[in-house]
Design a protein around this motif. Structure first.
Motif, PDB file in Angstrom:
ATOM      1  N   LEU A 172      69.763  84.564  64.060  1.00  0.00           N
ATOM      2  CA  LEU A 172      70.768  84.677  64.695  1.00  0.00           C
ATOM      3  C   LEU A 172      72.047  85.016  64.153  1.00  0.00           C
ATOM      4  N   PRO A 187      63.843  95.948  72.054  1.00  0.00           N
ATOM      5  CA  PRO A 187      65.078  95.091  72.279  1.00  0.00           C
ATOM      6  C   PRO A 187      65.170  94.099  73.027  1.00  0.00           C
ATOM      7  N   LEU A 229      72.410  88.627  63.241  1.00  0.00           N
ATOM      8  CA  LEU A 229      72.835  89.288  64.559  1.00  0.00           C
ATOM      9  C   LEU A 229      74.446  89.241  64.695  1.00  0.00           C
ATOM     10  N   LEU A 260      66.757  90.449  72.939  1.00  0.00           N
ATOM     11  CA  LEU A 260      68.346  90.182  73.434  1.00  0.00           C
ATOM     12  C   LEU A 260      68.161  89.761  74.987  1.00  0.00           C
TER      13      LEU A 260
END
Length: 179
Positions: free
Chosen positions: A161, A31, A164, A35
């Motif tokens: 994006l 991750p 997310l 991120l």
């Protein structure tokens, strides 16, 4: 892992993730590869936005308020509550921002023609000119920042994006995102 701590072709996030992998091989650091890059890009974008707005003597928060009003369409007016919701800031912060922009002659407050108890914040001609010019500078900056990507890659990235971000932007009454 693929990228070593010393790899000269990777970015800083590759080096960070590789170092964590060496120190904590028991954890899935995947991750971080996504991120941490989003976080670093957000910081860079903030710096680039500030530079793009500097010629217009605008801070990013000023652009955000002015652009919210501009996007509202004629007569370029919103209530303080609508601005607060759109900008995701407190009522006190919204009031402070409106006060400062009003002192600069970029917005005016006036009673709503429909309900005089309601206040409208309206973009002035000077505010409209300033935000329109700043928008051009911002789009030039963002085009430059996205230039390493093809238009197709940029479109695909925007979609990823969005996926997310959507769970964070769903109405609060819908409950937490399911997963």
């Amino acid at each position: 892992m693929g990228i070593s701590v010393e790899d000269e072709h990777g970015d800083e996030v590759d080096r960070i993730v590789a170092a964590w992998h060496l120190e904590r091989p028991d954890l899935d650091t995947a991750p971080m590869s996504v991120l941490s890059r989003v976080t670093r890009l957000a910081r860079r974008l903030d710096l680039e936005r500030r530079a793009a707005f500097a010629d217009q003597h605008l801070e990013p928060w000023q652009f955000d308020v002015l652009s919210s009003l501009r996007r509202a369409g004629e007569p370029y007016a919103l209530t303080p509550g609508a601005l607060m919701n759109e900008l995701m800031v407190s009522s006190g912060t919204t009031t402070n921002r409106i006060d400062r922009l009003e002192r600069e002659g970029l917005v005016v407050r006036s009673p709503s023609p429909e309900d005089r108890r309601t206040v409208l914040v309206t973009l002035t001609a000077a505010g409209r000119t300033r935000v329109d010019t700043a928008l051009i500078a911002l789009l030039e900056c963002e085009t430059r920042l996205l230039s390493p990507l093809t238009p197709e890659e940029s479109h695909r990235l925007a979609g990823l994006l969005r996926a997310l971000l959507l769970p964070f932007e769903r109405p609060r009454t819908a409950g937490p995102p399911r997963g």
